[in-house]
Write an enzyme that holds these catalytic residues in place. Structure first.
Site, PDB file in Angstrom:
ATOM      1  CB  SER A 153      -0.563  -0.033   1.299  1.00 42.09           C
ATOM      2  OG  SER A 153      -1.781   0.980   1.994  1.00 42.09           O
ATOM      3  CE  LYS A 194      -4.733   0.463   0.340  1.00 40.25           C
ATOM      4  NZ  LYS A 194      -5.593  -0.942   0.859  1.00 40.25           N
ATOM      5  CG  LEU A 195      -1.456   3.106  -7.110  1.00 37.97           C
ATOM      6  CD1 LEU A 195      -1.434   3.843  -8.133  1.00 37.97           C
ATOM      7  CD2 LEU A 195       0.607   3.823  -6.261  1.00 37.97           C
ATOM      8  CE  LYS A 196      -3.875   4.092   1.688  1.00 38.35           C
ATOM      9  NZ  LYS A 196      -5.082   2.891   2.290  1.00 38.35           N
ATOM     10  CG  ASP A 199      -7.541   2.552   0.185  1.00 39.57           C
ATOM     11  OD1 ASP A 199      -9.267   2.812   0.589  1.00 39.57           O
ATOM     12  OD2 ASP A 199      -7.117   1.953   1.420  1.00 39.57           O
ATOM     13  CD  GLU A 239      -8.369  -0.778   0.144  1.00 41.30           C
ATOM     14  OE1 GLU A 239      -7.811  -1.036  -0.340  1.00 41.30           O
ATOM     15  OE2 GLU A 239      -8.570  -0.534   1.662  1.00 41.30           O
ATOM     16  CG  ASP A 289     -10.396  -0.478   4.791  1.00 38.65           C
ATOM     17  OD1 ASP A 289     -11.115  -1.509   6.154  1.00 38.65           O
ATOM     18  OD2 ASP A 289      -9.461  -0.123   4.311  1.00 38.65           O
ATOM     19  CE  LYS A 325      -7.239  -2.045   6.322  1.00 39.41           C
ATOM     20  NZ  LYS A 325      -7.941  -0.544   6.609  1.00 39.41           N
ATOM     21  N   GLY A 374      -4.423  -3.989   6.071  1.00 38.34           N
ATOM     22  CA  GLY A 374      -2.952  -3.600   7.454  1.00 38.34           C
ATOM     23  C   GLY A 374      -3.268  -3.030   7.601  1.00 38.34           C
ATOM     24  CG  LEU A 399       0.652   2.095   8.701  1.00 38.33           C
ATOM     25  CD1 LEU A 399      -0.160   3.497   8.882  1.00 38.33           C
ATOM     26  CD2 LEU A 399       1.062   1.527   7.661  1.00 38.33           C
TER      27      LEU A 399
HETATM   28  O1  OSB Z   1      -7.164   2.645   4.673  1.00 38.67           O
HETATM   29  O2  OSB Z   1      -6.124   0.479   4.287  1.00 38.67           O
HETATM   30  C1  OSB Z   1      -6.275   1.215   4.253  1.00 38.67           C
HETATM   31  C2  OSB Z   1      -3.846   2.093   6.668  1.00 38.67           C
HETATM   32  C3  OSB Z   1      -3.684   2.503   8.084  1.00 38.67           C
HETATM   33  C4  OSB Z   1      -4.863   3.154   7.787  1.00 38.67           C
HETATM   34  C5  OSB Z   1      -6.080   2.459   6.391  1.00 38.67           C
HETATM   35  C6  OSB Z   1      -5.496   1.944   5.369  1.00 38.67           C
HETATM   36  C7  OSB Z   1      -4.180   1.710   5.925  1.00 38.67           C
HETATM   37  C8  OSB Z   1      -3.480   1.216   5.029  1.00 38.67           C
HETATM   38  C9  OSB Z   1      -2.084   0.642   5.316  1.00 38.67           C
HETATM   39  O3  OSB Z   1      -3.649   0.702   3.802  1.00 38.67           O
HETATM   40  C10 OSB Z   1      -1.434  -0.623   4.764  1.00 38.67           C
HETATM   41  C11 OSB Z   1      -0.583  -1.277   5.867  1.00 38.67           C
HETATM   42  O4  OSB Z   1       0.951  -1.604   4.537  1.00 38.67           O
HETATM   43  O5  OSB Z   1      -0.318  -1.827   6.500  1.00 38.67           O
HETATM   44 MG    MG Z   2      -7.903   0.894   2.955  1.00 41.06          MG
END
Ligand code: OSB
Ligand code: MG
Length: 367
Positions: A135, A161-163, A188, A213, A238, A262, A290, A292
């Site tokens: 991510s 995955k690109l934010k 995402d 996402e 999510d 999650k 995840g 983090l």
């Molecule tokens: O939306 O998946 C998410 C991290 C913090 C809060 C929300 C998200 C995320 C990630 C990180 O996308 C995923 C990771 O590398 O743990």
């Molecule tokens: Mg997400």
């Protein structure tokens, strides 16, 4: 099985990278680490809540209050035969899935250790290694994102995955797609859009994304139904998925075609497994998201990901991507895009207490 003692520590751990999403940027994590003790056995979990309620409602401070004041003192007066009974005890309390998950997950670890079997086996896992992707947060430029995507694809990660957020979406997706025509790409939005942004979301439909996402509100299902109807690209939920019940309603209404599970967001492994099973009954694939996590939370995620319907690569990438030093003694590292599932009892990893002592800000003992 009775819990004799609960130790809640608050850790501060610096991230190796600045992680920017549509809701903000992080350079470190505050990690609540829970240890449950029964006789000479211990079980561990991490909280995934954040300091500020930007992802969902729960916060570290609120969770510490709830755990110390109610959940942990009450826990010591109970006697549980199995993790499902722990969930049944927690279930009547509204919301607060992440706080409940901490107790439930530490109990699963303790329970599996008491039986001397790995957690994945008790959960019904079927894999010895799991496919993973990365991510990538919002970067300073499209070029930088292309470079970073390339590095991770070269390392073997199975998807990128690109934010995205308004103003950082079609440009970056187009740039990365042109550079890697065959890569498995996803985006995402972390709830950054509304149906008023339909133009942008429809433009993303041409990028051959594996899924989009959580484009819309964190607690929405209704507008996601409308959006999914207008897109060829699957919507992945999510934030909106907080329980088996929201999963059933979301999938019955066709609010999405993929689910990000999650374990913290849904209240622990028992609920995560039910979400997994419901998705499977709808023919909908899931993957493990995840937050983090450090090593304890990451290990829990890996065990859960060994269940059969986790068919898409998860976010549980190498520990060394996130941390200069992790809080466990064992490495959790990806090779060729695959993360091995730990084989030892429980979650199969052990806390590095000497290091944890150096990053502990506060310790609370309930006995
Ligand atoms: O939306 O998946 C998410 C991290 C913090 C809060 C929300 C998200 C995320 C990630 C990180 O996308 C995923 C990771 O590398 O743990
Ligand atoms: Mg997400």
């Amino acid at each position: 099985m009775r819990i004799d003692q609960a130790e809640l520590r608050i850790l501060k751990l610096p991230l190796k990278f600045r992680f920017e999403t549509s809701f903000g940027a992080q350079t470190q994590r505050t990690i609540p680490l829970l240890t449950l003790r029964s006789g000479d056995l211990e079980g561990y979990s991490e909280g995934v809540m954040e300091d500020r309620p930007m992802y969902r409602e729960e916060t570290t401070g609120g969770s510490v209050e709830l755990l110390n004041r109610f959940f942990l003192p009450d826990l010591l007066n109970q006697d549980f035969q199995n993790p499902e009974q722990v969930w049944q005890w927690l279930k009547p309390y509204r919301g607060n899935q992440m706080s409940k998950a901490m107790i439930e997950m530490a109990f699963w670890d303790l329970y599996a250790r008491s039986k001397n079997v790995p957690l994945w086996e008790l959960l019904g896992g079927v894999r010895t290694e799991i496919p993973v992707g990365v991510s990538l947060g919002v970067q300073s430029s499209v070029e930088e994102t292309v470079r970073l995507a390339g590095t991770h694809l070269d390392q073997g990660y199975r998807r990128v995955k690109l934010k995205i957020k308004p103003g950082w979406d079609v440009n970056v997706v187009t740039g990365v797609r042109e550079a890697f025509p065959d890569a498995r790409l996803t985006v995402d939005a972390n709830s950054a859009y509304t149906l008023a942004d339909l133009g942008t979301l429809v433009a993303l439909d041409d990028a051959r994304l594996d899924y989009i996402e959580q484009p819309l509100a964190y607690d929405d299902l209704h507008d996601h139904v409308i959006l999914q109807n207008l897109l060829r690209t699957p919507v992945c939920l999510d934030e909106s998925i907080t329980s088996p019940e929201t999963t059933r309603k979301a999938l019955a209404a066709q609010a999405g075609r993929v689910i990000n599970i999650k374990v913290g967001r849904v209240g622990g492994h028992s609920e995560a497994r039910r979400v997994h099973d419901i998705a499977q009954s709808f023919g909908v694939p899931v993957w493990c998201g995840g937050m983090l996590e450090a090593g304890i939370g990451r290990a829990h995620n890996i065990h859960l990901s060994s269940l059969p319907n986790f068919t898409k690569p998860g976010d549980t990438s190498s520990s060394s991507r996130y941390w200069a030093q992790d809080i466990i003694n064992e490495p959790l590292e990806v090779k060729d895009g695959m993360m091995p599932v730990p084989t030892g009892p429980g979650i199969g990893v052990t806390p590095d207490w000497a290091f944890i002592d150096t990053v502990t800000e506060q310790t609370y003992l309930t006995r």
